[in-house]
Design an enzyme around this catalytic site. Structure first.
Site, PDB file in Angstrom:
ATOM      1  N   HIS A 236       0.960  -1.109  -0.068  1.00  0.00           N
ATOM      2  CA  HIS A 236      -0.047  -0.184   0.098  1.00  0.00           C
ATOM      3  C   HIS A 236       0.807   1.195  -0.093  1.00  0.00           C
ATOM      4  O   HIS A 236       2.029   1.192   0.487  1.00  0.00           O
ATOM      5  CB  HIS A 236      -1.201  -0.092   1.026  1.00  0.00           C
ATOM      6  CG  HIS A 236      -2.033   1.252   1.214  1.00  0.00           C
ATOM      7  ND1 HIS A 236      -1.367   2.415   1.585  1.00  0.00           N
ATOM      8  CD2 HIS A 236      -3.093   0.940   1.097  1.00  0.00           C
ATOM      9  CE1 HIS A 236      -2.464   3.096   1.739  1.00  0.00           C
ATOM     10  NE2 HIS A 236      -3.423   2.453   1.420  1.00  0.00           N
TER      11      HIS A 236
ATOM     12  N   ASP B  86     -11.359   1.754  -0.848  1.00  0.00           N
ATOM     13  CA  ASP B  86     -10.264   2.658  -0.183  1.00  0.00           C
ATOM     14  C   ASP B  86     -11.190   3.311   0.724  1.00  0.00           C
ATOM     15  O   ASP B  86     -10.824   4.481   1.118  1.00  0.00           O
ATOM     16  CB  ASP B  86      -9.474   3.748  -1.097  1.00  0.00           C
ATOM     17  CG  ASP B  86      -8.284   4.149  -0.528  1.00  0.00           C
ATOM     18  OD1 ASP B  86      -7.835   3.560   0.592  1.00  0.00           O
ATOM     19  OD2 ASP B  86      -7.339   4.652  -1.244  1.00  0.00           O
TER      20      ASP B  86
HETATM   21  C1  1DF Z   1      -5.281   8.747   1.755  1.00  0.00           C
HETATM   22  C2  1DF Z   1      -5.400   8.026   0.602  1.00  0.00           C
HETATM   23  C3  1DF Z   1      -4.844   8.576   2.828  1.00  0.00           C
HETATM   24  C4  1DF Z   1      -5.110   6.655   0.612  1.00  0.00           C
HETATM   25  C5  1DF Z   1      -4.623   6.915   2.984  1.00  0.00           C
HETATM   26  O1  1DF Z   1      -4.120   6.456   3.995  1.00  0.00           O
HETATM   27  C6  1DF Z   1      -4.896   5.931   1.758  1.00  0.00           C
HETATM   28  C7  1DF Z   1      -5.438  10.197   1.505  1.00  0.00           C
HETATM   29  C8  1DF Z   1      -3.448   7.215   4.944  1.00  0.00           C
HETATM   30  O2  1DF Z   1      -6.336  10.544   0.694  1.00  0.00           O
HETATM   31  O3  1DF Z   1      -4.717  11.138   1.901  1.00  0.00           O
HETATM   32  O4  1DF Z   1      -4.679   4.694   2.021  1.00  0.00           O
HETATM   33  N1  1DF Z   1      -5.238   5.852  -0.756  1.00  0.00           N
HETATM   34  O5  1DF Z   1      -5.020   4.907  -0.747  1.00  0.00           O
HETATM   35  O6  1DF Z   1      -5.376   6.488  -1.392  1.00  0.00           O
HETATM   36 MN    MN Z   2      -5.491   3.358   0.493  1.00  0.00          MN
END
Ligand code: 1DF
Ligand code: MN
Length: 342
Positions: free
Chosen positions: A179, A305
């Site tokens: 991730h 997500d």
């Molecule tokens: C965000 C996006 C944050 C994802 C995440 O974990 C995350 C974000 C802190 O919007 O800042 O898992 N993502 O996977 O796109």
């Molecule tokens: Mn994510």
């Protein structure tokens, strides 16, 4: 009855204990990683309705989450510890936290096994512990694989010191979900300067780099049955395969870098044989169709997500893809069942 169950495969949660540790780490300056401060400074100190709602949802692995799943048409979530997980802490703290958090998450899953499954948190800072914890989580707690939030304090899993994690995953037959997280200190400044370090772009650059580092290092020649899952439709890499193959061949033939050794296959072959991609945060028809065309319909899995991109009507995009019912069922359900052994 719908012809398929929607299984969402990159769905985040955070124990309240982790949220509090993040807050203290930022406030006290005990973690001074600029990416962490940018990302969790935003979510934990911004105090806006948008970020507060996400942080509240992160901490629930019970009724509120199930209600959100009902509202958005999700039959099952594969839940994992949010980025950057425990990877910003010292090795001993991080390793101990994974044991605790995995126990608690397994209990939450045991309360709703019809709706929830889980990936194990591991601490790459202590590779032997991480491999053992993955095995414990899979064999004793019923977890379906591990999540690693990309680099660990600037180190990447192509370093052989981490390979016992891959050895364990391959032996157990479970995937490692890589991730994203923010770029490491050595990479982040030009992203930070213009607000591109987070999910908007920096995540994908950093995780795409991680994917290619694994490929060119020969991890998959050493562990040919290793399964890696990545989100965001492959973090841009499916678009690059032609060019990576072309230039990798040139680099290897000329011996340009002493460390870059020949591989048994082309880089794109490993992408098609060892990787699966999920649609997390990429509810966009042309990109989903492209990923399926390049990687194969059996390699693309649905993800939402949650709660970062919790959009109630999001599944309409996937529901309306111009593909057959069986292919839609593979995308939503049977690929996830096969890859994660649900
Ligand atoms: C965000 C996006 C944050 C994802 C995440 O974990 C995350 C974000 C802190 O919007 O800042 O898992 N993502 O996977 O796109
Ligand atoms: Mn994510």
């Amino acid at each position: 009855m719908a012809a398929y169950q929607r299984i969402a495969t990159e769905e985040a949660y955070a124990p309240t204990d982790l949220i509090e540790r993040y807050r203290r780490a930022i406030r006290d300056g005990t973690v001074d990683d600029p990416g962490f401060r940018s990302l969790m400074g935003y979510f934990l100190f911004n105090d806006s309705p948008r970020t507060n709602a996400i942080v509240e949802r992160l901490q629930d692995v019970g009724e509120r989450r199930i209600a959100d799943m009902d509202a958005s048409g999700i039959a099952k979530q594969i839940v994992s510890l949010t980025a950057p997980g425990v990877q910003i802490f010292d090795a001993a703290t991080a390793a101990a936290l994974t044991v605790d958090y995995n126990e608690q998450l397994a209990e939450a899953v045991a309360r709703r096994p019809d709706r929830l499954a889980a990936l194990a948190a591991i601490a790459p800072q202590d590779p032997a512990h991480a491999a053992a914890e993955l095995e414990r989580a899979v064999t004793r707690l019923g977890m379906k694989g591990a999540i690693v939030n990309s680099h660990t304090q600037g180190e990447y899993l192509d370093d052989p010191k981490f390979w016992q994690i891959f050895e364990a995953a391959e032996a157990l037959g479970v995937p490692v979900y890589i991730h994203p997280q923010t770029p490491p200190r050595a990479m982040i400044q030009p992203f930070l300067d213009c607000g591109l370090d987070g999910a908007i772009f920096g995540f994908a650059v950093e995780t795409g780099l991680h994917m290619l580092r694994l490929i060119v290092s020969g991890v998959f020649d050493r562990f040919p049955r290793l399964k890696i899952v990545v989100g965001h439709l492959g973090e841009g890499i499916p678009y690059w395969l032609f060019r990576v193959d072309f230039f990798h061949q040139g680099i290897v033939q000329t011996g340009r870098y002493e460390k870059v050794r020949p591989l048994k296959k082309k880089p794109s072959d490993y992408m098609r044989e060892n990787f699966y991609v999920t649609t997390s945060g990429m509810a966009w028809e042309p990109a989903i169709l492209y990923a399926r065309q390049v990687l194969g319909a059996d390699r693309v899995l649905y993800a939402m997500d949650y709660p970062y991109q919790y959009i109630v009507e999001e599944v309409a995009v996937t529901d309306n893809l111009p593909i057959g019912d069986e292919e839609k069922k593979a995308l939503y359900q049977t690929n996830a069942e096969r890859v994660f052994g649900l």
